[in-house]
Design an enzyme around this catalytic site. Sequence first.
Site, PDB file in Angstrom:
ATOM      1  CG  HIS A  72     -32.711  -1.400   0.983  1.00 21.24           C
ATOM      2  ND1 HIS A  72     -32.082  -0.173   0.912  1.00 21.24           N
ATOM      3  CD2 HIS A  72     -33.797  -1.316   0.182  1.00 21.24           C
ATOM      4  CE1 HIS A  72     -32.762   0.615   0.093  1.00 21.24           C
ATOM      5  NE2 HIS A  72     -33.798  -0.048  -0.368  1.00 21.24           N
ATOM      6  N   PRO A  82     -27.769   1.451  -8.518  1.00 26.09           N
ATOM      7  CG  PRO A  82     -27.172   3.343  -9.718  1.00 26.09           C
ATOM      8  CD  PRO A  82     -26.735   2.490  -8.553  1.00 26.09           C
ATOM      9  CG  ASN A  84     -34.781 -12.672  -2.614  1.00 27.05           C
ATOM     10  OD1 ASN A  84     -35.541 -12.385  -3.535  1.00 27.05           O
ATOM     11  ND2 ASN A  84     -33.953 -11.792  -2.082  1.00 27.05           N
ATOM     12  CB  VAL A 130     -39.131 -11.489  -2.408  1.00 26.49           C
ATOM     13  CG1 VAL A 130     -39.691 -10.184  -1.855  1.00 26.49           C
ATOM     14  CG2 VAL A 130     -39.881 -12.681  -1.804  1.00 26.49           C
ATOM     15  CG  HIS A 161     -36.587  -4.603  -1.085  1.00 29.20           C
ATOM     16  ND1 HIS A 161     -35.656  -5.163  -1.940  1.00 29.20           N
ATOM     17  CD2 HIS A 161     -36.446  -3.259  -1.225  1.00 29.20           C
ATOM     18  CE1 HIS A 161     -35.000  -4.195  -2.562  1.00 29.20           C
ATOM     19  NE2 HIS A 161     -35.463  -3.037  -2.154  1.00 29.20           N
ATOM     20  NE  ARG A 181     -16.130   8.923 -39.425  1.00 28.35           N
ATOM     21  CZ  ARG A 181     -16.488   7.937 -40.249  1.00 28.35           C
ATOM     22  NH1 ARG A 181     -16.565   6.692 -39.804  1.00 28.35           N
ATOM     23  NH2 ARG A 181     -16.764   8.174 -41.503  1.00 28.35           N
ATOM     24  CB  SER A 208     -18.567   3.759 -37.710  1.00 25.94           C
ATOM     25  OG  SER A 208     -19.163   3.111 -38.808  1.00 25.94           O
ATOM     26  CD  GLU A 218     -25.175   0.408 -28.233  1.00 25.65           C
ATOM     27  OE1 GLU A 218     -25.980  -0.200 -27.481  1.00 25.65           O
ATOM     28  OE2 GLU A 218     -25.199   0.298 -29.477  1.00 25.65           O
ATOM     29  CG  PHE A 271     -26.572   4.540 -30.340  1.00 29.00           C
ATOM     30  CD1 PHE A 271     -27.936   4.799 -30.348  1.00 29.00           C
ATOM     31  CD2 PHE A 271     -25.979   4.123 -31.516  1.00 29.00           C
ATOM     32  CE1 PHE A 271     -28.700   4.653 -31.511  1.00 29.00           C
ATOM     33  CE2 PHE A 271     -26.729   3.961 -32.682  1.00 29.00           C
ATOM     34  CZ  PHE A 271     -28.086   4.223 -32.674  1.00 29.00           C
ATOM     35  CG  ASP A 326     -27.453   6.143 -40.725  1.00 29.13           C
ATOM     36  OD1 ASP A 326     -27.945   5.585 -41.738  1.00 29.13           O
ATOM     37  OD2 ASP A 326     -26.435   5.727 -40.164  1.00 29.13           O
ATOM     38  CG  HIS A 343     -28.763   6.439 -36.391  1.00 28.52           C
ATOM     39  ND1 HIS A 343     -30.047   5.955 -36.296  1.00 28.52           N
ATOM     40  CD2 HIS A 343     -27.957   5.344 -36.437  1.00 28.52           C
ATOM     41  CE1 HIS A 343     -30.018   4.627 -36.289  1.00 28.52           C
ATOM     42  NE2 HIS A 343     -28.764   4.232 -36.366  1.00 28.52           N
TER      43      HIS A 343
END
Lengths: 679, 679
Positions: A43, A133, A199, A201, A273, A368, A395, A422, A448, A480, A484
């Site tokens: 690039h 990413p 830029n 673009v 690019h 938990r 939770s 998250e 999640f 839920d 969930h």
Amino acid sequence: MTNAATPAVDIAALRARHPEHFRMATALRVLTLDAVAAANSGHSGMPMGMADVATVLFSKHLRYDAADPAWPDRDRFVLSAGHGSMLLYGLLHLTGVKDVPIEELRNFRQLGARTAGHPEYGHCPGVETTTGPLGQGLANAVGMAIAERSLAARFGRAVDHRTWVIAGDGCLMEGVSQEAITLAGHLRLDRLIVLFDDNGVSIDGPLSIADSTDQRARFASAGWNVLDVDGHDPDAVDAAMTEAKKADRPTMIACRTRIGLGAPTKEGTAPAHGAITDKAEIAGARAAYGWEHGPFEIPADVAKLWAAAGGRGASLRAEWLTRIAALSERKRAEFERCMAGEPPARLASVVRALKKTLSAEGKAVATRAASQTALNAINPVMPETLGGSADLTGSNNTRSGDMSVFTAEHHAGRYIHYGIREHGMAAAMNGMAAHGGVAPYGGTFLVFADYSRPAIRLSALMGLRVVHVLTHDSIGLGEDGPTHQPVEQVAMLRATPNLMVFRPADSVETAEAWELALSSTRTPSALALTRQNLPLLRTTHTSKNLVAQGAYVIAESVAKRRVVLMATGSEVEIAMGAKALLEAEGIGARVVSMPCWELFEAQPEAYRKRVLPRGPVRVGVEAAMRQGWDRWLCGEGGDARKTGFVGMEGFGASAPYKELYAHFGITAEAVASKAKSLL
Amino acid sequence: MTNAATPAVDIAALRARHPEHFRMATALRVLTLDAVAAANSGHSGMPMGMADVATVLFSKHLRYDAADPAWPDRDRFVLSAGHGSMLLYGLLHLTGVKDVPIEELRNFRQLGARTAGHPEYGHCPGVETTTGPLGQGLANAVGMAIAERSLAARFGRAVDHRTWVIAGDGCLMEGVSQEAITLAGHLRLDRLIVLFDDNGVSIDGPLSIADSTDQRARFASAGWNVLDVDGHDPDAVDAAMTEAKKADRPTMIACRTRIGLGAPTKEGTAPAHGAITDKAEIAGARAAYGWEHGPFEIPADVAKLWAAAGGRGASLRAEWLTRIAALSERKRAEFERCMAGEPPARLASVVRALKKTLSAEGKAVATRAASQTALNAINPVMPETLGGSADLTGSNNTRSGDMSVFTAEHHAGRYIHYGIREHGMAAAMNGMAAHGGVAPYGGTFLVFADYSRPAIRLSALMGLRVVHVLTHDSIGLGEDGPTHQPVEQVAMLRATPNLMVFRPADSVETAEAWELALSSTRTPSALALTRQNLPLLRTTHTSKNLVAQGAYVIAESVAKRRVVLMATGSEVEIAMGAKALLEAEGIGARVVSMPCWELFEAQPEAYRKRVLPRGPVRVGVEAAMRQGWDRWLCGEGGDARKTGFVGMEGFGASAPYKELYAHFGITAEAVASKAKSLL
């Protein structure tokens, strides 16, 4: 003011006005052109557009010493727009980082080169985090800025630096950027400065075909200081950076630039690019710059200017060494331990003592809650942990009793209210771990993990000690409902290389999992934890960490062994129930708890064979999709004709959890019946 | 103005000022309290806070007819804050939706009830999309608003409605909301109105502990019309909705509300978010409302008012029926076909003709290019397709020659420049498919399925025809390196229930996969496509769609069959090479192409056994992690001792792709050698 490409730039005028600066920036541009041409991929446009800004940063502002690019109190520089990797490689090479010689640039994007297509953490010195990413680097930087303030609160002026980011439109369009920006604004992270490559673009064309966001107003709405400069005017960039360093909030400097500056036909357009490889285009750019040197050739005057920029930090580093020397010996050793990512010596003994108590008490609790108990024991002896949750503190049970909240005013707080972010949380944790000195963990529901998935992957790719606390880990969360209830998330996590996925069966396994997660310096962990109570199964104390073996015999057969039941987490209890039913009929059944497949895979084959002997019927039990289970059921000495699985075959449903287990047939009776049908 | 909870509200004054409205809204509040108490779980605070806004919407603005909640030209109402599901169930019940009687509310969150914990599309009439995972509903709504405009461009005034959303702070903190908001602003979707439940409270406490965003300024920065009202003043809400309907841009109405309005101790605080089950609290709220009726009891006057609201749309629907009747018969049939999600009759013949041409030409092309060829053939005969890409149009090959771009000015365009918004794209596509009438597909790189993962899951859970075009599907993408090389994403997608994952091996399989994806009314699809060229393997034309079987024998053994090689996508070529090597040594090898495991799994067992006979050595080949492969290698009549896998064992690297295949040992030679070692 909306984003728009800057109008065409008069390169000759730039050159005349700032001859030294211009030659330095040009070196970055031509190295990009040369490396991309050699690789025939890459690039070009971003490095060519942002070379002026980067030159000002590295020659005037960044706390950076090329002689030791990993110096702890350096400024962090994050190239969030990671596709422009040649900008970073050019900077590292020109400033004189030993392990980035010109040969590495010649080998850009080739097998084994440090100069990978996108910058890779741990692969090339000077690369602070793996980017590519989009949006991730920016969100990592938020974590770095938090880590810096947290360490400053602990170690005073031994830690006193900034985090700088180059981000493009792509980074800012990704949703994770909003999570990062609003979190940084809320925490008033004044050590964070974002240089927006404005830029106008993107790949598909001018930005205007896909976006009309007023980025300046957007950052302002999140509480940022916003500045605006011509990204090709080094004085203006310099002044903005100086101003940003004085702000009491994070600063975004919108740098209006021309993508592919100098490329005769591509400058300012989308085709800049990617890889500019056309010979005429490259020659035209060189001519526009007045650059008369061959490919990969850096004239002595330019080399000297860049070497001076690379050496600027030597005195800063020396000054820092005196600051570090002023710490007490104990404090300095603690600083070094934390920066090395080593867990405290007391971690093992604290976990051992906790396990002893848990085994003696024999309480049924949700894992938990067991996790919170473990944190209550560990956090006081491990002051580098930085906990948090994406608005599910009660939770996820992630806040231990000793933790105060990290806020804009209170950097000694060790608990972060990440909000409903998250993805931003996971990416910030990556930045904290990459920064070093802190041990981040953060909670949300297992389902999640889908939201934080891109950052979880990067933690694994980078090999960072990050702990993802993922509660409510099955249909056991009940009412839920299917949105969930994770059914495929454990498989998704297990499919990810270099990620330890723990699904502990009781309080003791949970404590053991935490010990392993926090002791692992090169591997992130995911802890899948229940909402519902589970009985204590490890009633006999062992000082040995059994979870470290990945899988182990938690209950041996009484009658002659004809069945091996394999389960994880909440389903170990069910397997134990099935064992009782089978043994009552004279069918011997071993129960194998498999809290961490990755660690079991890493055991010697002989151990795996001992745990999973050839011969008996095998039944796997997990309230999740079967994917991956055949590795242990049919493989590893198994026989497909004598294997079964009791778990989920699709999405869950909304109902009290005990009804769901019955509804989906994940019961002791079903497991026993499956085993018998295979005998 | 920053978000903050409204100050305490004088309920008695509200009641006195708007007695009828107040009783209607109160019915929603007490039904919530009653249902949550009965279930002993759920979320009380949001419905109690937003009842006034919802009452105004349903009684004065929403194009809605309870007698036919699926009427095509209805306004769409999306409860993005899906945890407040009782608000929606209350509205559906009170307005008189037949299948939502009071028994359903009594059974809130119980097994089999339509009233699941979170609203589920296809499970309860009147639920336009499945919500709960925050931010999704808002992003779905953007897709619905696009679908509406697209259909209006095709069918004129037969389509003329709005999309209304209730979103909370949670939705707005999620990153996907930024992607949705900026896309909607860019496209100037004036038919989209978001009602922001601005209650200043989240689960962990007051919003101020985690967020300081000025949401009004943020929406404005994305080009939205922003209004601000007291969410408990029905006249103000009514006026704002009237104004919003006139705007030339999407509108966000910030509705300042009190979470849990009326709950004596919980109103305005975080504990109101979840289940209010305390008897005194419930009694106190009833007293505050002056509501003297028993649980689930709706007095006649209130029932009558709500019935009138539910019947408001009858005349609108009748008027619409005349508009539809005015269409030509052909046009009306086409409208009905599209709304039913049926592919056009010509799809099959067009694909068949294309396959014939492809087999005859025998060209080696990348499957991403083959995908474009398929789209070039299909899109002209399937005018309901809405294509797009997350800023990778030239790489994903998603824009067919006949497609113009959908813009704010040109709603007849069928191609959407989604920008760098993978997650927003996938969620918008869910909304388009849920809206009906269009067939969305969108492209990004396979590795960035990570970004859109939460929305991909929801497409599977809802059973929507959405096609995810995922190119650059392995290390075959080469130099961009491990950040861009998927190794676990195919496993992640395959682990997801109700998702068809296609990895075609050549142009013909690609065309067949497209036919299946577009014909599937209840299942989304993911197409994993290569960057690199692949030879044409299906040189003999078959009119039958072989991919529909999921896996099939693509090359039979010549010598006595001792080996079965199983592969997908680009690795089928490698398996064919291995077969040639083995046959040259007199070892007969069958090659099985497995483009879609889900469809193979659905075949009769006898067919699966024919394709994968018991006995021969089995070797799987896929440039990805092994997870999932043991289902076919060791299971399905296989023998673990006679199985092998050639693929990836970790992340990839940055280099030209042919070198990577050699480096990671994914070659014909390696496959042949693995097979021989198992003989």
